[in-house]
Design a protein around this motif. Sequence first.
Motif, PDB file in Angstrom:
ATOM      1  N   GLY A  17     -25.251   4.605 -16.121  1.00  0.00           N
ATOM      2  CA  GLY A  17     -24.604   4.789 -14.779  1.00  0.00           C
ATOM      3  C   GLY A  17     -23.458   5.233 -14.576  1.00  0.00           C
ATOM      4  O   GLY A  17     -23.051   5.979 -13.829  1.00  0.00           O
ATOM      5  N   ARG A  18     -22.693   4.376 -15.581  1.00  0.00           N
ATOM      6  CA  ARG A  18     -21.246   4.689 -15.336  1.00  0.00           C
ATOM      7  C   ARG A  18     -20.634   6.026 -15.747  1.00  0.00           C
ATOM      8  O   ARG A  18     -19.716   6.547 -15.386  1.00  0.00           O
ATOM      9  CB  ARG A  18     -20.566   3.658 -16.368  1.00  0.00           C
ATOM     10  N   HIS A  19     -21.375   6.731 -16.505  1.00  0.00           N
ATOM     11  CA  HIS A  19     -21.233   8.110 -16.970  1.00  0.00           C
ATOM     12  C   HIS A  19     -22.256   9.083 -16.218  1.00  0.00           C
ATOM     13  O   HIS A  19     -22.200  10.350 -16.453  1.00  0.00           O
ATOM     14  CB  HIS A  19     -21.546   8.038 -18.429  1.00  0.00           C
ATOM     15  N   VAL A  20     -22.778   8.607 -15.192  1.00  0.00           N
ATOM     16  CA  VAL A  20     -23.793   9.504 -14.675  1.00  0.00           C
ATOM     17  C   VAL A  20     -24.632  10.367 -15.533  1.00  0.00           C
ATOM     18  O   VAL A  20     -24.833  11.747 -15.364  1.00  0.00           O
ATOM     19  CB  VAL A  20     -23.238  10.330 -13.363  1.00  0.00           C
ATOM     20  N   ALA A  21     -25.206   9.913 -16.868  1.00  0.00           N
ATOM     21  CA  ALA A  21     -25.834  10.367 -17.836  1.00  0.00           C
ATOM     22  C   ALA A  21     -27.069  10.693 -17.464  1.00  0.00           C
ATOM     23  O   ALA A  21     -27.760  10.122 -17.087  1.00  0.00           O
ATOM     24  CB  ALA A  21     -25.662   9.438 -19.087  1.00  0.00           C
ATOM     25  N   PRO A  22     -27.511  12.008 -17.842  1.00  0.00           N
ATOM     26  CA  PRO A  22     -28.703  12.636 -17.367  1.00  0.00           C
ATOM     27  C   PRO A  22     -29.609  12.457 -18.650  1.00  0.00           C
ATOM     28  O   PRO A  22     -29.382  11.857 -19.653  1.00  0.00           O
ATOM     29  CB  PRO A  22     -28.672  14.235 -17.320  1.00  0.00           C
ATOM     30  N   GLY A  23     -31.007  12.355 -18.399  1.00  0.00           N
ATOM     31  CA  GLY A  23     -32.052  12.555 -19.664  1.00  0.00           C
ATOM     32  C   GLY A  23     -32.902  11.214 -19.266  1.00  0.00           C
ATOM     33  O   GLY A  23     -33.030  10.502 -18.420  1.00  0.00           O
ATOM     34  N   PRO A  24     -33.744  11.315 -20.354  1.00  0.00           N
ATOM     35  CA  PRO A  24     -35.081  10.313 -20.250  1.00  0.00           C
ATOM     36  C   PRO A  24     -34.738   9.067 -20.826  1.00  0.00           C
ATOM     37  O   PRO A  24     -35.880   8.269 -20.589  1.00  0.00           O
ATOM     38  CB  PRO A  24     -36.060  11.208 -21.181  1.00  0.00           C
ATOM     39  N   PHE A  25     -33.566   8.526 -20.792  1.00  0.00           N
ATOM     40  CA  PHE A  25     -33.576   7.360 -21.570  1.00  0.00           C
ATOM     41  C   PHE A  25     -33.976   6.243 -20.685  1.00  0.00           C
ATOM     42  O   PHE A  25     -34.872   5.420 -21.146  1.00  0.00           O
ATOM     43  CB  PHE A  25     -31.990   6.937 -21.814  1.00  0.00           C
ATOM     44  N   ALA A  26     -33.556   6.310 -19.235  1.00  0.00           N
ATOM     45  CA  ALA A  26     -33.995   4.859 -18.308  1.00  0.00           C
ATOM     46  C   ALA A  26     -35.327   4.918 -18.126  1.00  0.00           C
ATOM     47  O   ALA A  26     -35.967   3.757 -18.171  1.00  0.00           O
ATOM     48  CB  ALA A  26     -33.161   5.239 -16.958  1.00  0.00           C
ATOM     49  N   ALA A  27     -36.103   6.245 -17.838  1.00  0.00           N
ATOM     50  CA  ALA A  27     -37.633   6.183 -17.697  1.00  0.00           C
ATOM     51  C   ALA A  27     -38.208   5.723 -18.752  1.00  0.00           C
ATOM     52  O   ALA A  27     -39.302   5.139 -18.473  1.00  0.00           O
ATOM     53  CB  ALA A  27     -37.832   7.364 -16.976  1.00  0.00           C
ATOM     54  N   THR A  28     -38.170   6.068 -19.891  1.00  0.00           N
ATOM     55  CA  THR A  28     -38.588   5.956 -21.164  1.00  0.00           C
ATOM     56  C   THR A  28     -38.456   4.526 -21.377  1.00  0.00           C
ATOM     57  O   THR A  28     -39.242   3.667 -21.749  1.00  0.00           O
ATOM     58  CB  THR A  28     -38.174   6.755 -22.301  1.00  0.00           C
ATOM     59  N   VAL A  29     -37.076   3.979 -21.673  1.00  0.00           N
ATOM     60  CA  VAL A  29     -36.883   2.656 -22.309  1.00  0.00           C
ATOM     61  C   VAL A  29     -36.994   1.579 -21.227  1.00  0.00           C
ATOM     62  O   VAL A  29     -37.390   0.548 -21.566  1.00  0.00           O
ATOM     63  CB  VAL A  29     -35.570   2.859 -22.928  1.00  0.00           C
ATOM     64  N   ALA A  30     -36.624   1.752 -19.943  1.00  0.00           N
ATOM     65  CA  ALA A  30     -36.693   0.652 -18.967  1.00  0.00           C
ATOM     66  C   ALA A  30     -37.889   0.791 -18.070  1.00  0.00           C
ATOM     67  O   ALA A  30     -38.179  -0.057 -17.232  1.00  0.00           O
ATOM     68  CB  ALA A  30     -35.342   0.676 -18.152  1.00  0.00           C
ATOM     69  N   GLN A  31     -38.765   1.848 -18.246  1.00  0.00           N
ATOM     70  CA  GLN A  31     -40.029   1.838 -17.228  1.00  0.00           C
ATOM     71  C   GLN A  31     -41.157   2.017 -17.937  1.00  0.00           C
ATOM     72  O   GLN A  31     -42.149   0.960 -17.860  1.00  0.00           O
ATOM     73  CB  GLN A  31     -39.760   3.097 -16.188  1.00  0.00           C
ATOM     74  N   PHE A  32     -41.127   3.151 -18.794  1.00  0.00           N
ATOM     75  CA  PHE A  32     -42.564   3.185 -19.523  1.00  0.00           C
ATOM     76  C   PHE A  32     -42.847   2.050 -20.768  1.00  0.00           C
ATOM     77  O   PHE A  32     -43.917   1.606 -20.938  1.00  0.00           O
ATOM     78  CB  PHE A  32     -42.565   4.685 -20.281  1.00  0.00           C
ATOM     79  N   VAL A  33     -41.511   1.879 -21.654  1.00  0.00           N
ATOM     80  CA  VAL A  33     -41.688   0.917 -22.545  1.00  0.00           C
ATOM     81  C   VAL A  33     -42.188  -0.548 -22.024  1.00  0.00           C
ATOM     82  O   VAL A  33     -43.314  -0.946 -22.739  1.00  0.00           O
ATOM     83  CB  VAL A  33     -40.557   0.781 -23.256  1.00  0.00           C
ATOM     84  N   PRO A  34     -41.693  -0.900 -20.871  1.00  0.00           N
ATOM     85  CA  PRO A  34     -42.211  -2.538 -20.545  1.00  0.00           C
ATOM     86  C   PRO A  34     -43.478  -2.400 -20.347  1.00  0.00           C
ATOM     87  O   PRO A  34     -44.245  -3.342 -20.635  1.00  0.00           O
ATOM     88  CB  PRO A  34     -41.106  -2.858 -19.345  1.00  0.00           C
ATOM     89  N   ALA A  35     -44.025  -1.246 -19.583  1.00  0.00           N
ATOM     90  CA  ALA A  35     -45.406  -1.259 -19.159  1.00  0.00           C
ATOM     91  C   ALA A  35     -46.275  -1.345 -20.282  1.00  0.00           C
ATOM     92  O   ALA A  35     -47.361  -2.193 -20.465  1.00  0.00           O
ATOM     93  CB  ALA A  35     -45.809   0.000 -18.329  1.00  0.00           C
ATOM     94  N   VAL A  36     -46.037  -0.665 -21.264  1.00  0.00           N
ATOM     95  CA  VAL A  36     -46.707  -0.542 -22.681  1.00  0.00           C
ATOM     96  C   VAL A  36     -46.884  -2.009 -23.461  1.00  0.00           C
ATOM     97  O   VAL A  36     -47.739  -2.389 -23.815  1.00  0.00           O
ATOM     98  CB  VAL A  36     -46.385   0.792 -23.525  1.00  0.00           C
ATOM     99  N   ARG A  37     -45.570  -2.327 -23.545  1.00  0.00           N
ATOM    100  CA  ARG A  37     -45.282  -3.532 -24.100  1.00  0.00           C
ATOM    101  C   ARG A  37     -46.112  -4.751 -23.611  1.00  0.00           C
ATOM    102  O   ARG A  37     -46.724  -5.600 -24.428  1.00  0.00           O
ATOM    103  CB  ARG A  37     -43.766  -3.966 -23.992  1.00  0.00           C
ATOM    104  N   HIS A  38     -46.030  -4.802 -22.421  1.00  0.00           N
ATOM    105  CA  HIS A  38     -46.665  -6.060 -21.622  1.00  0.00           C
ATOM    106  C   HIS A  38     -48.138  -5.929 -21.596  1.00  0.00           C
ATOM    107  O   HIS A  38     -48.819  -6.938 -21.634  1.00  0.00           O
ATOM    108  CB  HIS A  38     -45.948  -6.258 -20.339  1.00  0.00           C
ATOM    109  N   ALA A  39     -48.520  -4.626 -21.283  1.00  0.00           N
ATOM    110  CA  ALA A  39     -50.054  -4.502 -21.010  1.00  0.00           C
ATOM    111  C   ALA A  39     -50.742  -3.982 -22.008  1.00  0.00           C
ATOM    112  O   ALA A  39     -52.033  -4.195 -22.142  1.00  0.00           O
ATOM    113  CB  ALA A  39     -50.081  -3.455 -19.743  1.00  0.00           C
ATOM    114  N   GLY A  40     -50.202  -3.360 -23.149  1.00  0.00           N
ATOM    115  CA  GLY A  40     -51.033  -2.818 -24.208  1.00  0.00           C
ATOM    116  C   GLY A  40     -51.485  -3.818 -25.270  1.00  0.00           C
ATOM    117  O   GLY A  40     -50.495  -4.944 -25.452  1.00  0.00           O
ATOM    118  N   THR A  41     -52.280  -3.738 -26.095  1.00  0.00           N
ATOM    119  CA  THR A  41     -52.698  -4.370 -27.470  1.00  0.00           C
ATOM    120  C   THR A  41     -51.558  -4.104 -28.422  1.00  0.00           C
ATOM    121  O   THR A  41     -50.782  -2.960 -28.240  1.00  0.00           O
ATOM    122  CB  THR A  41     -53.974  -4.129 -28.008  1.00  0.00           C
TER     123      THR A  41
END
Lengths: 398, 371
Positions: B78-102
Amino acid sequence: MRLGYDEKTEAFRDQFVAWLEANLPDPLLTAERPTSSAGVPEWARQFQRQMFDDGWLSPAYPSKLGGRSADLFEQMVYLEELGRRHVTRSFNPQGLGIVSASIVSFGNDEQIERWAVPIMRAEKTAALGMSEPGAGSDLAALATRAVLDGDHFVVNGQKVWTSGAHDADVLLVFVRTDPEAPKHKGISALIVETDTPGLDRRPFPDLGGPDHVDFNEVFFDDVLVPSTNLVGDLNDGWRICNGALAHERAMLWVMWSQSLDNMLDDALAELNGTSHADDDVVLDRLGRSIMDSHAIRLLGHRQLAKQQRGLVPAEQSILKLMGSEAQQDLAALILETLGAAALDQAVDSTLRFPYENDRGAVSWSDRYLFTFAGTISGGTSEIQRNIVAERVLGLPRG
Amino acid sequence: MDFELTDDQLELQRIARDVLDREAPASLARDIAEGSGSADELWATLTSLDWPALCLPEPVGGLGHGWVELAVLLEEMGRHVAPGPFAATVAQFVPAVRHAGTLDQQERFLAPVAAAGATGALAVDEGAGTWDLAQIRASATRDGDSFVLSGIKCFVVDGASAEEIAVVVRVDGGLRVVVVPGEAVAARELNPIDATTRHATIDLEGVRVGHDRLLVGSDSDDVVVRAVQEATVGVAASTLGACQRILDLNLDHARERQQFGVPIGSFQAVKHKLVDMYCLVERTRALVYFAALAFDSDDDRRAIATSMAKAGAGECQQRCVQDGLQLFGGIGYTWEHELQLFLRRAKVGELHFGSSSSHRRRIARCAMSAP
């Protein structure tokens, strides 16, 4: 980073809890309230003395000064346990937190023996003479004059806002000893016994009502003070003054944090079960106050963690500002929410009463007014903002 | 309680800052906003540095760091207004799979993230803009060996570009997560004010996925709640970083810009605004890292901590955007100055995953119902 404490710290907590359970006064014997911030009832003096003698009054100090050389995390759990039980360790907060602490830091052994220890043991109470009619936010402009004459200082001038002076045995007074020097460099600190001839204390009531008497004007008319009552070096008083304000500053945030938490508990109790508890506007503003209470505690813990690592934290500069304004916001919210009912609706704090430095139940309207003590005393919020801007953010002086 | 970053965490912060100073200058965000830039190279670099793997569990090839470390990285992004898929992948997609998936499903969907920077997204809201799980109507219905989806999802960050999208749906009334290939859905990319945070509306109607794409690690709604909490705090951490930069830019400006023969930072009207911004930034940082710690410790204050972090970031951006732009004067009101990039990033942080106001009401209700 972690949420809990280590085993050593928890063992310290257990030890203190065991002591508290064995030594807290019987609530039936604690009905007598303080008359001012230096007018301490006998039961509270006895309890404070017991804490000192058992090494629980000022845990950071060595045992001969009422402590046990506790580290910062230990001091923190100590304060948590006091707060949880609403226990006030001294009803003479300026005496313990500032006057005796300044004498311990800057005074000599004889002064520690003669004044600091008796203040800590609640044999004497003390008040702090800083502000003057012409020296409030600009404290270094103080003009009360002390002239050395042989083995005495002759003191003339006036202090004001001196909390508890009419009930205190001694005052720590900041006086001008060199009127030629730059204003920060001509100030000294003197201990003045309140029964010294020429010293006149005139208590006056605060915003709380005609019988809410804590403030004093203190007049000095050729008051003779032995030169041995000089704390620290001559003309080195500004350092002591800053030290006095900084005393226990490391832990002062806990007071802001706990009093906000207490007010929040009362607010939740006041609103719970009423239609206000379903009012989105009230909930929205209440949510902000709850965030404030958490954030202040968390910032305090971050300050503590930095100090434990030997760093000088910036947090302490903002906690007083944030804490006092958060209380004002919360009190204003409850006042506005209750509407006309707030005019005489007393806060039921009886559950906390037995051991707390409290004058009794007050209405939310009064409570709101009392929050201004927080945003005005000890440096107004505006002065605090200037200090943070210049010392923390590095902005140029105006 | 020890509420300060450890030496290792401070080192991670320093390294992250160095990498992004070099690889994600504000000019990259500007190029993207002007249609001439791409975040692909940055993502390749971060992947080669193991950023996607850093906070993934070891069994799927991750490095096993926790939420505090993730918050450090997101704040720097955020401090660098960095673009790209990092936030959605690691902070959104990953928690969903980690917590809901086998464990097998975690391996299937997360190992490619850890190993090669496969990208993901999380689809929750359906147009109300509240991210309130009670309002979820999209559904997955079993049909032989597959599930057929229905409904639409809105404001899906990276919804038009992610390789896999974790979609929150109802199955027999309960909340579940279905992992849908990005190419299987019709996505309409919107034109958000911050070009570095792209989001899309995706149409699930009639989309058919294999039955093994329904995450079945738990049959409780709680895992979905947890995933959305983590995503919410991720947005707060990124917003915090943007606010910190707005404050930093303003402090430099106030020290350097001279008017009436003095730096404008010597005026109290300017000073006091900057102090209020500073206090809100520090307040938000405390609340964000408290939430991160609550995740790492499985603390039962997670729900209130999440809302406090998000509302804290929202209040902070409100002050920082408003006063930060005002104090800059005319130069801040230009496309050319980099300030606007951070203002936009900060503003997105208020509107994704629930407004400050909605989270404050949740906080108050939480406290009211506590014993």
